[in-house]
Design a protein around this motif. Structure first.
Motif, PDB file in Angstrom:
ATOM      1  N   ILE A 135       7.168 -68.551  30.662  1.00 32.87           N
ATOM      2  CA  ILE A 135       6.550 -67.551  29.780  1.00 32.87           C
ATOM      3  C   ILE A 135       5.205 -68.046  29.265  1.00 32.87           C
ATOM      4  CG2 ILE A 135       6.783 -66.398  27.549  1.00 32.87           C
ATOM      5  CD1 ILE A 135       9.797 -66.202  28.145  1.00 32.87           C
ATOM      6  N   THR A 136       5.129 -69.309  28.911  1.00 33.69           N
ATOM      7  CA  THR A 136       3.866 -69.882  28.424  1.00 33.69           C
ATOM      8  C   THR A 136       2.794 -69.823  29.498  1.00 33.69           C
ATOM      9  OG1 THR A 136       5.084 -71.335  26.944  1.00 33.69           O
ATOM     10  CG2 THR A 136       2.812 -71.951  27.420  1.00 33.69           C
ATOM     11  N   ARG A 137       3.159 -70.165  30.737  1.00 32.33           N
ATOM     12  CA  ARG A 137       2.181 -70.101  31.830  1.00 32.33           C
ATOM     13  C   ARG A 137       1.717 -68.665  32.062  1.00 32.33           C
ATOM     14  NH1 ARG A 137       5.543 -73.934  34.023  1.00 32.33           N
ATOM     15  NH2 ARG A 137       6.603 -72.454  35.383  1.00 32.33           N
ATOM     16  N   GLN A 138       2.637 -67.709  31.963  1.00 29.61           N
ATOM     17  CA  GLN A 138       2.258 -66.314  32.163  1.00 29.61           C
ATOM     18  C   GLN A 138       1.347 -65.825  31.044  1.00 29.61           C
ATOM     19  OE1 GLN A 138       5.887 -64.135  32.575  1.00 29.61           O
ATOM     20  NE2 GLN A 138       6.103 -64.618  34.746  1.00 29.61           N
ATOM     21  N   GLN A 139       1.587 -66.281  29.838  1.00 30.98           N
ATOM     22  CA  GLN A 139       0.752 -65.852  28.721  1.00 30.98           C
ATOM     23  C   GLN A 139      -0.641 -66.461  28.781  1.00 30.98           C
ATOM     24  OE1 GLN A 139       3.094 -66.817  25.302  1.00 30.98           O
ATOM     25  NE2 GLN A 139       4.146 -64.842  25.305  1.00 30.98           N
ATOM     26  N   LYS A 140      -0.769 -67.609  29.427  1.00 34.07           N
ATOM     27  CA  LYS A 140      -2.077 -68.252  29.539  1.00 34.07           C
ATOM     28  C   LYS A 140      -2.903 -67.679  30.686  1.00 34.07           C
ATOM     29  CE  LYS A 140      -0.910 -72.637  27.434  1.00 34.07           C
ATOM     30  NZ  LYS A 140      -0.743 -74.069  27.616  1.00 34.07           N
ATOM     31  N   ALA A 141      -2.304 -66.824  31.516  1.00 34.03           N
ATOM     32  CA  ALA A 141      -3.050 -66.210  32.620  1.00 34.03           C
ATOM     33  C   ALA A 141      -4.135 -65.323  32.036  1.00 34.03           C
ATOM     34  CB  ALA A 141      -2.108 -65.395  33.504  1.00 34.03           C
ATOM     35  N   PRO A 142      -5.333 -65.386  32.599  1.00 37.13           N
ATOM     36  CA  PRO A 142      -6.438 -64.593  32.042  1.00 37.13           C
ATOM     37  C   PRO A 142      -6.187 -63.098  32.253  1.00 37.13           C
ATOM     38  CG  PRO A 142      -7.097 -65.604  34.089  1.00 37.13           C
ATOM     39  CD  PRO A 142      -5.742 -66.151  33.761  1.00 37.13           C
ATOM     40  N   SER A 143      -6.622 -62.298  31.279  1.00 38.77           N
ATOM     41  CA  SER A 143      -6.458 -60.850  31.412  1.00 38.77           C
ATOM     42  C   SER A 143      -7.606 -60.259  32.234  1.00 38.77           C
ATOM     43  CB  SER A 143      -6.383 -60.199  30.039  1.00 38.77           C
ATOM     44  OG  SER A 143      -7.551 -60.468  29.315  1.00 38.77           O
ATOM     45  N   THR A 144      -8.754 -60.892  32.261  1.00 40.36           N
ATOM     46  CA  THR A 144      -9.860 -60.499  33.145  1.00 40.36           C
ATOM     47  C   THR A 144     -10.335 -61.763  33.831  1.00 40.36           C
ATOM     48  OG1 THR A 144     -11.496 -60.828  31.413  1.00 40.36           O
ATOM     49  CG2 THR A 144     -10.612 -58.599  31.670  1.00 40.36           C
ATOM     50  N   ALA A 145     -10.808 -61.589  35.032  1.00 43.30           N
ATOM     51  CA  ALA A 145     -11.256 -62.762  35.783  1.00 43.30           C
ATOM     52  C   ALA A 145     -12.621 -62.487  36.386  1.00 43.30           C
ATOM     53  CB  ALA A 145     -10.254 -63.083  36.884  1.00 43.30           C
ATOM     54  N   TYR A 146     -13.483 -63.449  36.305  1.00 42.75           N
ATOM     55  CA  TYR A 146     -14.785 -63.358  36.940  1.00 42.75           C
ATOM     56  C   TYR A 146     -14.683 -64.110  38.241  1.00 42.75           C
ATOM     57  CZ  TYR A 146     -16.538 -61.452  32.634  1.00 42.75           C
ATOM     58  OH  TYR A 146     -16.746 -60.644  31.562  1.00 42.75           O
ATOM     59  N   ALA A 147     -14.913 -63.400  39.302  1.00 37.33           N
ATOM     60  CA  ALA A 147     -14.748 -64.003  40.625  1.00 37.33           C
ATOM     61  C   ALA A 147     -15.958 -64.867  40.957  1.00 37.33           C
ATOM     62  CB  ALA A 147     -14.579 -62.915  41.675  1.00 37.33           C
ATOM     63  N   ALA A 148     -15.689 -66.056  41.397  1.00 36.93           N
ATOM     64  CA  ALA A 148     -16.770 -66.989  41.746  1.00 36.93           C
ATOM     65  C   ALA A 148     -17.483 -66.534  42.997  1.00 36.93           C
ATOM     66  CB  ALA A 148     -16.184 -68.378  41.945  1.00 36.93           C
ATOM     67  N   HIS A 149     -16.839 -65.790  43.873  1.00 39.95           N
ATOM     68  CA  HIS A 149     -17.467 -65.378  45.126  1.00 39.95           C
ATOM     69  C   HIS A 149     -18.420 -64.197  44.937  1.00 39.95           C
ATOM     70  CE1 HIS A 149     -14.076 -62.592  44.795  1.00 39.95           C
ATOM     71  NE2 HIS A 149     -14.746 -61.783  45.593  1.00 39.95           N
ATOM     72  N   MET A 150     -18.478 -63.630  43.743  1.00 36.72           N
ATOM     73  CA  MET A 150     -19.350 -62.475  43.503  1.00 36.72           C
ATOM     74  C   MET A 150     -20.502 -62.902  42.588  1.00 36.72           C
ATOM     75  SD  MET A 150     -16.499 -59.549  42.973  1.00 36.72           S
ATOM     76  CE  MET A 150     -17.597 -58.176  43.182  1.00 36.72           C
ATOM     77  N   GLY A 151     -21.567 -63.213  43.122  1.00 35.01           N
ATOM     78  CA  GLY A 151     -22.776 -63.500  42.356  1.00 35.01           C
ATOM     79  C   GLY A 151     -22.728 -64.820  41.604  1.00 35.01           C
ATOM     80  N   GLY A 152     -22.158 -65.836  42.175  1.00 34.95           N
ATOM     81  CA  GLY A 152     -22.197 -67.161  41.570  1.00 34.95           C
ATOM     82  C   GLY A 152     -21.388 -67.277  40.302  1.00 34.95           C
ATOM     83  N   GLY A 153     -20.262 -66.619  40.219  1.00 37.49           N
ATOM     84  CA  GLY A 153     -19.383 -66.773  39.068  1.00 37.49           C
ATOM     85  C   GLY A 153     -19.600 -65.727  38.009  1.00 37.49           C
ATOM     86  N   ARG A 154     -20.512 -64.769  38.257  1.00 39.22           N
ATOM     87  CA  ARG A 154     -20.769 -63.766  37.238  1.00 39.22           C
ATOM     88  C   ARG A 154     -20.157 -62.414  37.590  1.00 39.22           C
ATOM     89  NH1 ARG A 154     -25.147 -64.548  33.479  1.00 39.22           N
ATOM     90  NH2 ARG A 154     -25.610 -66.737  33.538  1.00 39.22           N
ATOM     91  N   GLY A 155     -19.575 -62.287  38.721  1.00 38.28           N
ATOM     92  CA  GLY A 155     -19.011 -61.003  39.134  1.00 38.28           C
ATOM     93  C   GLY A 155     -17.693 -60.731  38.432  1.00 38.28           C
ATOM     94  N   TYR A 156     -17.300 -59.506  38.489  1.00 34.24           N
ATOM     95  CA  TYR A 156     -16.073 -59.109  37.812  1.00 34.24           C
ATOM     96  C   TYR A 156     -15.041 -58.696  38.840  1.00 34.24           C
ATOM     97  CZ  TYR A 156     -12.819 -56.337  35.077  1.00 34.24           C
ATOM     98  OH  TYR A 156     -11.685 -55.834  34.503  1.00 34.24           O
ATOM     99  N   SER A 157     -13.800 -59.145  38.630  1.00 32.60           N
ATOM    100  CA  SER A 157     -12.688 -58.660  39.452  1.00 32.60           C
ATOM    101  C   SER A 157     -11.622 -58.139  38.500  1.00 32.60           C
ATOM    102  CB  SER A 157     -12.136 -59.781  40.337  1.00 32.60           C
ATOM    103  OG  SER A 157     -11.523 -60.764  39.548  1.00 32.60           O
ATOM    104  N   PRO A 158     -10.807 -57.207  38.943  1.00 34.40           N
ATOM    105  CA  PRO A 158      -9.803 -56.632  38.044  1.00 34.40           C
ATOM    106  C   PRO A 158      -8.809 -57.686  37.576  1.00 34.40           C
ATOM    107  CG  PRO A 158      -9.423 -55.906  40.293  1.00 34.40           C
ATOM    108  CD  PRO A 158     -10.715 -56.673  40.283  1.00 34.40           C
TER     109      PRO A 158
END
Length: 169
Positions: free
Chosen positions: A131-154
């Motif tokens: 449960i702790t690991r699941q709660q620490k999962a980010p709710s939004t993630a910026y994908a490193a493959h999209m614009g050098g770490g600034r892109g957005y992924s769902p």
């Protein structure tokens, strides 16, 4: 000193029905130790079989008054030195045998409870860790493959983010 309300008379408490002499106490103690041994063995088996908590709680409720009576009769017998010395040899050997069985059942019961407690702790720690690991999962993630770490992924899907209220019943 206990306060007693004299305006409302209290009914007399019945006297405890304890054995009167050493012979009766020894007989009652042997019978009680046999019943208590059986109950401890049943509890250890229930813990090992991972029986429901309700069943274990009932065994504990059954065990408590038996333990209190055992302590009282045992104390009364120990205090009566002359009566204890005057017991027949077969009753003394029956007491000794019942005591050995009770001590063995007590040790086995304690070991079963210890192992069951440790197993339950491991299970709870595992669930808490997941449960702790699941709660620490980010709710939004910026994908490193999209614009050098600034892109957005769902946000990631899974148990933490996929909870929804089903209103169609």
């Amino acid at each position: 000193m206990d306060k007693v309300d004299v305006r409302f008379p209290q009914a007399a408490k019945p006297a405890a029905n304890l054995p009167k002499n050493a012979q009766e106490r020894a007989g009652a103690l042997i019978e009680l130790m046999g019943r208590l041994t059986g109950l401890l063995e049943r509890e250890a088996a229930a813990v090992r079989a991972r029986r429901p908590a309700k069943e274990l709680a009932q065994i504990v409720r059954d065990k408590q008054p038996m333990t209190l009576v055992y302590e009282e009769i045992s104390r009364l017998l120990r205090v009566d030195r002359e009566g204890l010395i005057g017991l027949p040899a077969e009753m003394k050997s029956a007491l000794k045998e019942a005591t050995a069985k009770l001590y063995a059942a007590t040790a086995d019961n304690a070991e079963a409870l210890r192992v069951g407690s440790e197993a339950q702790k491991v299970m709870v720690d595992t669930v808490v860790g997941v449960i702790t690991r699941q709660q620490k999962a980010p709710s939004t993630a910026y994908a490193a493959h999209m614009g050098g770490g600034r892109g957005y992924s769902p946000p990631p899907s899974g148990p933490r983010t996929s909870a929804a209220l089903n209103t169609r019943l």
